[in-house]
Design a protein around this motif. Structure first.
Motif, PDB file in Angstrom:
ATOM      1  N   ARG A 222     -45.342 -32.297  -0.574  1.00 31.30           N
ATOM      2  CA  ARG A 222     -44.374 -31.472  -1.057  1.00 31.30           C
ATOM      3  C   ARG A 222     -43.278 -32.356  -1.564  1.00 31.30           C
ATOM      4  NH1 ARG A 222     -44.449 -26.764   1.437  1.00 31.30           N
ATOM      5  NH2 ARG A 222     -42.146 -26.472   1.521  1.00 31.30           N
ATOM      6  N   ASP A 223     -43.834 -32.997  -2.864  1.00 33.44           N
ATOM      7  CA  ASP A 223     -42.917 -33.729  -3.643  1.00 33.44           C
ATOM      8  C   ASP A 223     -42.725 -33.322  -4.898  1.00 33.44           C
ATOM      9  OD1 ASP A 223     -45.453 -34.023  -4.584  1.00 33.44           O
ATOM     10  OD2 ASP A 223     -45.830 -35.981  -4.631  1.00 33.44           O
ATOM     11  N   ARG A 224     -42.865 -32.086  -5.315  1.00 33.79           N
ATOM     12  CA  ARG A 224     -42.429 -31.350  -6.601  1.00 33.79           C
ATOM     13  C   ARG A 224     -41.400 -30.253  -6.065  1.00 33.79           C
ATOM     14  NH1 ARG A 224     -48.116 -29.942  -9.206  1.00 33.79           N
ATOM     15  NH2 ARG A 224     -48.706 -29.516  -6.947  1.00 33.79           N
ATOM     16  N   LEU A 225     -40.511 -30.310  -7.063  1.00 32.92           N
ATOM     17  CA  LEU A 225     -39.567 -29.009  -7.072  1.00 32.92           C
ATOM     18  C   LEU A 225     -39.599 -28.199  -8.180  1.00 32.92           C
ATOM     19  CD1 LEU A 225     -36.189 -30.938  -6.019  1.00 32.92           C
ATOM     20  CD2 LEU A 225     -37.877 -29.922  -4.391  1.00 32.92           C
ATOM     21  N   LEU A 253     -40.353 -30.602 -11.316  1.00 37.34           N
ATOM     22  CA  LEU A 253     -39.666 -32.204 -11.114  1.00 37.34           C
ATOM     23  C   LEU A 253     -40.377 -32.749 -10.252  1.00 37.34           C
ATOM     24  CD1 LEU A 253     -37.414 -33.929 -12.300  1.00 37.34           C
ATOM     25  CD2 LEU A 253     -36.024 -32.938 -10.370  1.00 37.34           C
ATOM     26  N   ARG A 254     -41.034 -33.817 -10.445  1.00 33.94           N
ATOM     27  CA  ARG A 254     -41.705 -34.644  -9.752  1.00 33.94           C
ATOM     28  C   ARG A 254     -40.868 -35.612  -9.047  1.00 33.94           C
ATOM     29  NH1 ARG A 254     -44.905 -34.332 -14.149  1.00 33.94           N
ATOM     30  NH2 ARG A 254     -44.372 -36.132 -14.798  1.00 33.94           N
ATOM     31  N   LEU A 255     -40.967 -35.906  -7.776  1.00 34.35           N
ATOM     32  CA  LEU A 255     -39.993 -36.833  -6.862  1.00 34.35           C
ATOM     33  C   LEU A 255     -40.984 -38.138  -6.564  1.00 34.35           C
ATOM     34  CD1 LEU A 255     -38.812 -34.477  -4.260  1.00 34.35           C
ATOM     35  CD2 LEU A 255     -37.829 -34.677  -6.354  1.00 34.35           C
ATOM     36  N   ASP A 256     -40.404 -39.024  -6.445  1.00 32.21           N
ATOM     37  CA  ASP A 256     -40.852 -40.318  -5.914  1.00 32.21           C
ATOM     38  C   ASP A 256     -41.497 -40.198  -4.590  1.00 32.21           C
ATOM     39  OD1 ASP A 256     -40.212 -41.772  -8.293  1.00 32.21           O
ATOM     40  OD2 ASP A 256     -38.234 -42.368  -7.384  1.00 32.21           O
ATOM     41  N   ALA A 257     -40.947 -39.334  -3.717  1.00 34.63           N
ATOM     42  CA  ALA A 257     -41.479 -39.228  -2.369  1.00 34.63           C
ATOM     43  C   ALA A 257     -40.885 -37.701  -1.783  1.00 34.63           C
ATOM     44  CB  ALA A 257     -41.036 -40.226  -1.473  1.00 34.63           C
ATOM     45  N   ALA A 258     -41.691 -37.324  -1.077  1.00 31.73           N
ATOM     46  CA  ALA A 258     -41.456 -35.900  -0.553  1.00 31.73           C
ATOM     47  C   ALA A 258     -39.783 -35.844   0.126  1.00 31.73           C
ATOM     48  CB  ALA A 258     -42.502 -35.500   0.292  1.00 31.73           C
ATOM     49  N   GLU A 259     -39.647 -36.998   0.830  1.00 34.51           N
ATOM     50  CA  GLU A 259     -38.508 -37.391   1.670  1.00 34.51           C
ATOM     51  C   GLU A 259     -37.238 -37.354   0.518  1.00 34.51           C
ATOM     52  OE1 GLU A 259     -40.960 -39.453   1.689  1.00 34.51           O
ATOM     53  OE2 GLU A 259     -41.816 -38.685   3.595  1.00 34.51           O
ATOM     54  N   ASP A 260     -37.469 -37.221  -0.370  1.00 32.73           N
ATOM     55  CA  ASP A 260     -36.426 -37.399  -1.397  1.00 32.73           C
ATOM     56  C   ASP A 260     -35.874 -35.965  -1.863  1.00 32.73           C
ATOM     57  OD1 ASP A 260     -36.414 -40.181  -1.475  1.00 32.73           O
ATOM     58  OD2 ASP A 260     -37.670 -40.100  -3.536  1.00 32.73           O
ATOM     59  N   GLU A 270     -25.009 -30.378  -7.923  1.00 28.46           N
ATOM     60  CA  GLU A 270     -23.933 -30.890  -8.691  1.00 28.46           C
ATOM     61  C   GLU A 270     -23.843 -31.227 -10.008  1.00 28.46           C
ATOM     62  OE1 GLU A 270     -23.651 -34.405  -6.145  1.00 28.46           O
ATOM     63  OE2 GLU A 270     -23.058 -33.457  -4.311  1.00 28.46           O
ATOM     64  N   SER A 271     -24.975 -31.366 -10.723  1.00 23.83           N
ATOM     65  CA  SER A 271     -24.879 -32.012 -12.155  1.00 23.83           C
ATOM     66  C   SER A 271     -25.358 -30.554 -13.000  1.00 23.83           C
ATOM     67  CB  SER A 271     -25.884 -32.885 -12.251  1.00 23.83           C
ATOM     68  OG  SER A 271     -25.689 -34.004 -11.570  1.00 23.83           O
ATOM     69  N   TYR A 272     -26.088 -29.785 -12.386  1.00 21.68           N
ATOM     70  CA  TYR A 272     -26.237 -28.393 -13.490  1.00 21.68           C
ATOM     71  C   TYR A 272     -26.138 -27.246 -12.689  1.00 21.68           C
ATOM     72  CZ  TYR A 272     -29.366 -32.527 -15.105  1.00 21.68           C
ATOM     73  OH  TYR A 272     -29.904 -33.518 -15.605  1.00 21.68           O
ATOM     74  N   ASP A 273     -26.077 -26.155 -13.610  1.00 29.66           N
ATOM     75  CA  ASP A 273     -25.696 -24.807 -13.324  1.00 29.66           C
ATOM     76  C   ASP A 273     -27.209 -24.302 -12.833  1.00 29.66           C
ATOM     77  OD1 ASP A 273     -24.977 -22.120 -12.973  1.00 29.66           O
ATOM     78  OD2 ASP A 273     -24.818 -21.687 -14.922  1.00 29.66           O
ATOM     79  N   ILE A 274     -27.303 -24.321 -11.420  1.00 27.81           N
ATOM     80  CA  ILE A 274     -28.895 -23.993 -10.907  1.00 27.81           C
ATOM     81  C   ILE A 274     -28.589 -22.775 -10.416  1.00 27.81           C
ATOM     82  CG2 ILE A 274     -30.226 -24.501  -8.936  1.00 27.81           C
ATOM     83  CD1 ILE A 274     -30.155 -26.920 -11.123  1.00 27.81           C
ATOM     84  N   ASP A 275     -29.767 -21.828 -10.901  1.00 28.52           N
ATOM     85  CA  ASP A 275     -29.770 -20.689 -10.437  1.00 28.52           C
ATOM     86  C   ASP A 275     -30.928 -20.402  -9.530  1.00 28.52           C
ATOM     87  OD1 ASP A 275     -28.518 -19.568 -12.441  1.00 28.52           O
ATOM     88  OD2 ASP A 275     -30.072 -19.464 -13.869  1.00 28.52           O
ATOM     89  N   GLY A 276     -31.885 -21.369  -9.280  1.00 30.46           N
ATOM     90  CA  GLY A 276     -32.785 -21.535  -8.203  1.00 30.46           C
ATOM     91  C   GLY A 276     -33.451 -22.864  -8.167  1.00 30.46           C
ATOM     92  N   ILE A 277     -33.896 -23.178  -6.720  1.00 24.47           N
ATOM     93  CA  ILE A 277     -34.590 -24.405  -6.689  1.00 24.47           C
ATOM     94  C   ILE A 277     -35.426 -24.451  -5.276  1.00 24.47           C
ATOM     95  CG2 ILE A 277     -32.510 -25.389  -5.584  1.00 24.47           C
ATOM     96  CD1 ILE A 277     -33.382 -28.126  -6.734  1.00 24.47           C
ATOM     97  N   GLN A 278     -36.430 -24.960  -5.290  1.00 29.08           N
ATOM     98  CA  GLN A 278     -37.351 -24.884  -4.182  1.00 29.08           C
ATOM     99  C   GLN A 278     -38.514 -25.750  -4.227  1.00 29.08           C
ATOM    100  OE1 GLN A 278     -38.600 -20.833  -4.860  1.00 29.08           O
ATOM    101  NE2 GLN A 278     -40.540 -21.252  -5.019  1.00 29.08           N
ATOM    102  N   VAL A 279     -39.032 -26.246  -3.075  1.00 25.91           N
ATOM    103  CA  VAL A 279     -40.178 -26.892  -3.125  1.00 25.91           C
ATOM    104  C   VAL A 279     -41.423 -26.112  -3.911  1.00 25.91           C
ATOM    105  CG1 VAL A 279     -41.838 -28.027  -1.453  1.00 25.91           C
ATOM    106  CG2 VAL A 279     -39.521 -28.200  -0.987  1.00 25.91           C
ATOM    107  N   PHE A 280     -42.036 -26.994  -4.773  1.00 22.46           N
ATOM    108  CA  PHE A 280     -43.010 -26.388  -5.432  1.00 22.46           C
ATOM    109  C   PHE A 280     -44.493 -26.105  -4.698  1.00 22.46           C
ATOM    110  CE2 PHE A 280     -47.040 -26.540  -8.028  1.00 22.46           C
ATOM    111  CZ  PHE A 280     -46.752 -25.521  -9.069  1.00 22.46           C
TER     112      PHE A 280
END
Length: 302
Positions: A222-225, A253-260, A270-280
């Protein structure tokens, strides 16, 4: 009802087609039997239906060898098997009688299904006067008219327009809600993903993956969003090298580790106008390609 294929073996001459195939399907749920052409799906289905015997292993219903005199199966084949020059009512009634229904009861059941499918006007027509999609609906009646406990659907949505596909979806849901086992064999992963609780993927006559589809997906790293934002292009630029566009308009978006993931989610909001975000989570198509395939399989094993 619980249906099991346990350690099924089958060879034709020198060719081993199935090697220890096992899977389990439950009543009130849909099960997906998947594999590339040549994987052994057709052979598994034919053994399940008692078209020919296995060389080893057994087919069980509720823990005991299946009694085909007691357990009714309905089968919608990929290749149509009806008579193009015969009247629809005559052959549908004939097929229902072959399943043990008295003629009068068979006619009533067939007429009920013709009406349910919007096909009553074709009752006394020849099959070859119908479109491919309507022929598919007529073939479906042969699978359902005798009220089977196990329904096997091989590429059921092939040739159906969106309206008829929606009708078939409703019927499949009805069959599942009645506690029946519905077994899909299809290459159309979107339908499998929509209906099936559990799957088995065959490759070279072996089960290479099986189980609850949700659990299978959860086991992947679970290291992608999957991120959806109106600032898609800026996010792609800022995260170049670890971000890529998705077909649905999002950003993977690929993460360095799932824990991140928690910290990254917070920074993104905090940095973008996000409509939705979830673990891929991988799609069933992704999982199928990973487990089913190489380029060597070209023909369905018979």
């Amino acid at each position: 009802m619980v249906l099991e294929l346990r350690s099924i073996e089958k060879s034709f001459g020198e060719k081993r087609v199935l090697e220890g195939v096992s899977f389990r399907a439950e009543g009130g749920k849909a099960f997906g039997l998947l594999g590339r052409n040549g994987a052994g799906k057709t052979t598994s289905i034919r053994i399940l239906m008692d078209v020919f015997p296995a060389d080893g292993g057994e087919v069980l219903c509720d823990g005991a060898p299946i009694d085909y005199a007691r357990v009714q199966l309905g089968y919608l084949p990929e290749e149509r098997g009806m008579y193009p020059k015969k009247l629809i009512i005559d052959q549908l009634t004939y097929f229902a009688e072959l399943k043990g229904m008295p003629r009068r009861e068979a006619v009533r059941a067939v007429d009920k299904w013709l009406e349910r499918l919007g096909m009553s006007e074709y009752r006394n027509k020849r099959l070859d006067t119908l479109s491919k999609g309507n022929q598919q609906k007529i073939q479906l009646v042969t699978a359902l008219a005798h009220e089977p406990q196990i329904v096997i659907l091989d590429e059921p949505f092939s040739g159906l327009d969106p309206v008829n596909a929606m009708l078939l979806k409703d019927i499949v849901r009805e069959q599942i809600s009645q506690g029946k086992i519905v077994l899909f064999s299809s290459h159309q992963m979107n339908y499998i993903e929509e209906f099936c609780d559990s799957i088995a993927i065959l490759k070279d006559g072996r089960v290479v993956l099986d189980g609850d589809l949700h659990d299978i997906k959860r086991k992947y790293r679970r290291d992608r969003l999957a991120v959806h934002t109106e600032e898609r292009e800026r996010l792609l630029r800022d995260m170049a090298g670890r971000a890529e566009p998705m077909a649905d308009g999002g950003v993977l978006l690929r993460l360095d580790a799932a824990e991140d993931k928690r910290a990254v989610m917070q920074r993104l909001t905090e940095s973008y106008d996000i409509d939705g975000i979830q673990v891929f989570e991988p799609s069933l198509s992704d999982i199928f390609v990973e487990h089913a395939g190489d380029a060597g399989e070209t023909e369905e094993q018979k």
